[in-house]
Design a protein around this motif. Structure first.
Motif, mmCIF file in Angstrom:
data_model
loop_
_atom_site.group_PDB
_atom_site.id
_atom_site.type_symbol
_atom_site.label_atom_id
_atom_site.label_comp_id
_atom_site.label_asym_id
_atom_site.label_seq_id
_atom_site.Cartn_x
_atom_site.Cartn_y
_atom_site.Cartn_z
ATOM 1 N N SER A 1 0.851 -1.190 0.000
ATOM 2 C CA SER A 1 0.000 0.000 0.000
ATOM 3 C C SER A 1 0.882 1.234 0.000
ATOM 4 O O SER A 1 2.002 1.204 0.517
ATOM 5 C CB SER A 1 -0.925 0.017 1.215
ATOM 6 N N ASN A 2 0.405 2.286 -0.596
ATOM 7 C CA ASN A 2 1.113 3.574 -0.654
ATOM 8 C C ASN A 2 2.569 3.459 -1.113
ATOM 9 O O ASN A 2 3.460 4.046 -0.515
ATOM 10 C CB ASN A 2 1.058 4.285 0.702
ATOM 11 N N THR B 1 0.172 8.693 0.448
ATOM 12 C CA THR B 1 -0.328 7.947 -0.714
ATOM 13 C C THR B 1 0.785 7.334 -1.561
ATOM 14 O O THR B 1 0.531 6.397 -2.301
ATOM 15 C CB THR B 1 -1.178 8.843 -1.636
#
Length: 169
Positions: free
Chosen positions: A104-105, A143
């Motif tokens: 993730s990210n 992000t």
């Protein structure tokens, strides 16, 4: 706190062959380097992270480039841009060190979101943005700021060194 830094990549080689009356040679010298003044603009950096780290067998970690890593004086580092990176796997490792593809990210501006780089024992990787590169490799806090580093296998830990130089804006 002021930071001055330089990054370089160099290679030298000489190919030679015996000829009838002489020896032919083709020497090669290649060096690319960048010197960065203190600051956040073009040709500047104001943050550096360096560490020797060890991962247990089959383990991985995400280096959070925005707000979790600490500099040599214990201050929290938030990179907005990475200007240079060096990762080297210890020669004594049995397993490889795999860089990239956080679940993730992911910090995707260098290796893309799913790209990885495998460093076998003793291998090293280095990259630096050019002197006039205004954006370098962007970091998007929350992000796109996780650089995954993983131990490729079971049985033994791996040790690696990491140096990241960049700018906070």
């Amino acid at each position: 706190m002021a930071l001055t830094s330089s990054l370089s990549i160099a290679a030298s080689a000489e190919l030679s062959t015996a000829l009838d009356l002489t020896t032919g040679r083709a020497p090669l010298q290649v060096r690319r380097s960048v010197s960065l003044a203190s600051g956040t603009g073009v040709g500047q950096a104001d943050k550096v992270f360096s560490d020797r780290r060890t991962l247990a067998a089959s383990a991985s970690e995400d280096l959070d480039l925005a707000g979790v890593l600490l500099d040599a004086f214990g201050a929290t580092i938030t990179f907005a841009r990475v200007k240079g990176i060096i990762v080297s796997a210890a020669a004594g490792n049995t397993n490889s060190v795999v860089i990239g593809a956080a679940s993730s990210n992911p910090w995707a501006t260098l290796l893309n979101a799913t790209g990885t780089l495998t460093l076998r024992p003793g291998d090293a990787f280095s990259a630096h943005a050019g002197q006039a590169n205004a954006t370098a490799w962007a970091v998007a806090a929350g992000t796109g700021d996780l650089l995954k580093v993983a131990n490729s296998g079971a049985g033994t830990p791996v040790t690696y060194d990491v140096v990241i130089i960049g700018a906070s804006a």
